[in-house]
Scaffold this motif. Sequence first.
Motif, PDB file in Angstrom:
ATOM      1  N   LEU A 184       1.878  11.154   3.011  1.00 28.92           N
ATOM      2  CA  LEU A 184       2.871   9.869   2.906  1.00 28.92           C
ATOM      3  C   LEU A 184       4.042   9.857   3.691  1.00 28.92           C
ATOM      4  CD1 LEU A 184       3.301   7.073   1.614  1.00 28.92           C
ATOM      5  CD2 LEU A 184       4.500   8.428  -0.362  1.00 28.92           C
ATOM      6  N   SER A 185       4.660  11.012   3.913  1.00 25.36           N
ATOM      7  CA  SER A 185       5.809  11.100   4.634  1.00 25.36           C
ATOM      8  C   SER A 185       5.351  10.786   6.148  1.00 25.36           C
ATOM      9  CB  SER A 185       6.541  12.555   4.501  1.00 25.36           C
ATOM     10  OG  SER A 185       5.535  13.455   4.926  1.00 25.36           O
ATOM     11  N   LEU A 186       4.381  11.313   6.613  1.00 25.33           N
ATOM     12  CA  LEU A 186       4.135  11.019   8.096  1.00 25.33           C
ATOM     13  C   LEU A 186       3.706   9.756   8.375  1.00 25.33           C
ATOM     14  CD1 LEU A 186       2.580  14.345   9.186  1.00 25.33           C
ATOM     15  CD2 LEU A 186       4.825  13.544   9.525  1.00 25.33           C
ATOM     16  N   HIS A 187       2.721   9.226   7.236  1.00 25.12           N
ATOM     17  CA  HIS A 187       2.483   7.747   7.250  1.00 25.12           C
ATOM     18  C   HIS A 187       3.503   6.981   7.308  1.00 25.12           C
ATOM     19  CE1 HIS A 187       0.203   4.181   6.119  1.00 25.12           C
ATOM     20  NE2 HIS A 187       0.739   4.126   5.116  1.00 25.12           N
ATOM     21  N   ILE A 225       0.758  -1.037   0.255  1.00 20.41           N
ATOM     22  CA  ILE A 225      -0.075   0.096   0.128  1.00 20.41           C
ATOM     23  C   ILE A 225       0.734   1.244   0.128  1.00 20.41           C
ATOM     24  CG2 ILE A 225      -1.787   1.086   1.154  1.00 20.41           C
ATOM     25  CD1 ILE A 225      -2.885  -1.240   2.378  1.00 20.41           C
ATOM     26  N   SER A 226       0.652   2.139  -0.901  1.00 22.19           N
ATOM     27  CA  SER A 226       1.219   3.401  -1.045  1.00 22.19           C
ATOM     28  C   SER A 226       2.998   3.236  -1.366  1.00 22.19           C
ATOM     29  CB  SER A 226       1.504   4.027   0.035  1.00 22.19           C
ATOM     30  OG  SER A 226      -0.146   4.625   0.457  1.00 22.19           O
ATOM     31  N   GLU A 268      -2.383   0.850  11.043  1.00 24.63           N
ATOM     32  CA  GLU A 268      -1.456   2.095  10.443  1.00 24.63           C
ATOM     33  C   GLU A 268      -1.058   1.883   9.215  1.00 24.63           C
ATOM     34  OE1 GLU A 268      -1.111   4.830  12.009  1.00 24.63           O
ATOM     35  OE2 GLU A 268      -1.339   4.366  13.812  1.00 24.63           O
ATOM     36  N   TYR A 269      -0.944   0.673   8.489  1.00 22.67           N
ATOM     37  CA  TYR A 269      -0.448   0.376   7.439  1.00 22.67           C
ATOM     38  C   TYR A 269      -1.462   0.399   6.360  1.00 22.67           C
ATOM     39  CZ  TYR A 269       0.687  -2.671   3.473  1.00 22.67           C
ATOM     40  OH  TYR A 269       0.964  -3.274   2.007  1.00 22.67           O
ATOM     41  N   GLU A 270      -2.784   0.087   6.795  1.00 20.81           N
ATOM     42  CA  GLU A 270      -4.077   0.261   5.841  1.00 20.81           C
ATOM     43  C   GLU A 270      -4.728   1.578   6.169  1.00 20.81           C
ATOM     44  OE1 GLU A 270      -6.454  -2.705   7.430  1.00 20.81           O
ATOM     45  OE2 GLU A 270      -5.305  -4.328   6.442  1.00 20.81           O
TER      46      GLU A 270
END
Length: 297
Positions: free
Chosen positions: A159-162, A25-26, A150-152
């Motif tokens: 994106l950077s904080l994810h 994901i991402s 958190e992954y989903e």
Amino acid sequence: MADRTGPEGDNGGIRTFAFPTEHSISGVGMQVGPMGADRTWHSDAPLGRVHRIDFHVVMVFAVGPVRHMVDFTEYEATAGDVLWIRPGQVHRFTTTSEYRGTVLTMQPGFLPRATVEATGLYRYDLPPLLRPDPARLAALEAALAQLRREYEDTATLPLSLHTAVLRHSLTAFLLRLAHLAASSAEAGRHPGDTTFTLFRDAVEAGFATNHSVSAYADALGYSRRTLVRAVRAATGETPKAFIDKRVVLEAKRLLAHTDLPIGRVGVAVGFPDAANFSKFFHQHTDMTPAAFRAELR
């Protein structure tokens, strides 16, 4: 996804499959989700085929028994057990077993070096199969569930904080897993020892060409005596035995799972002379390379 062959780079080598970033994901350097019969690293890597991967896999089983081969040892996992496969290890799924539970995969380099050392990601001397008690299993499962959430969740953070949150959540899970591994019966007595860590990493990088304890000691800037003491404390073995064990393991991998001629297997693990390789292998296994290969085929 790219794949690679063995040390000779030809069809006789063990296929090595890279981390499937395109399925993340991402596109982050990890994945976490349910295990299932339809999940493979690559369409060319069916469950029953022996292969290597260049990433970490942690499987937390919900059912069992499940038989899984890692580096010539068949492990039987049941519900609540954890199997940790590290990059480069030869392994094989058992097509008759039902793989159910949660699987985590991690790309090398996704975590910073300090975290890699703290979590023992490359402690090849530790056993792959772990059996947590109920309290530790509950804590592991809770940490893994949080990591999966958190992954989903790709909607609430850029994106950077994810990615940063994922690294922190992954670290929390791995620290628990590392503590479990380090406290298991076969764990080293001093898993965090820097001298041993550097030696282990140097052997992993150089065992195919360097079998000399003195050469490793010189390269690392330690006396031979210091290196012997550190390796004994961490593994109970001499540095020479540690090196030889790694060489034998790689030789077994190539003999069992490739069609490389025995002489070329010897060259691949640092023995240009086939007779010397056969003598070394026999000393450590009580079998000739040819007999070992024949027994497995």
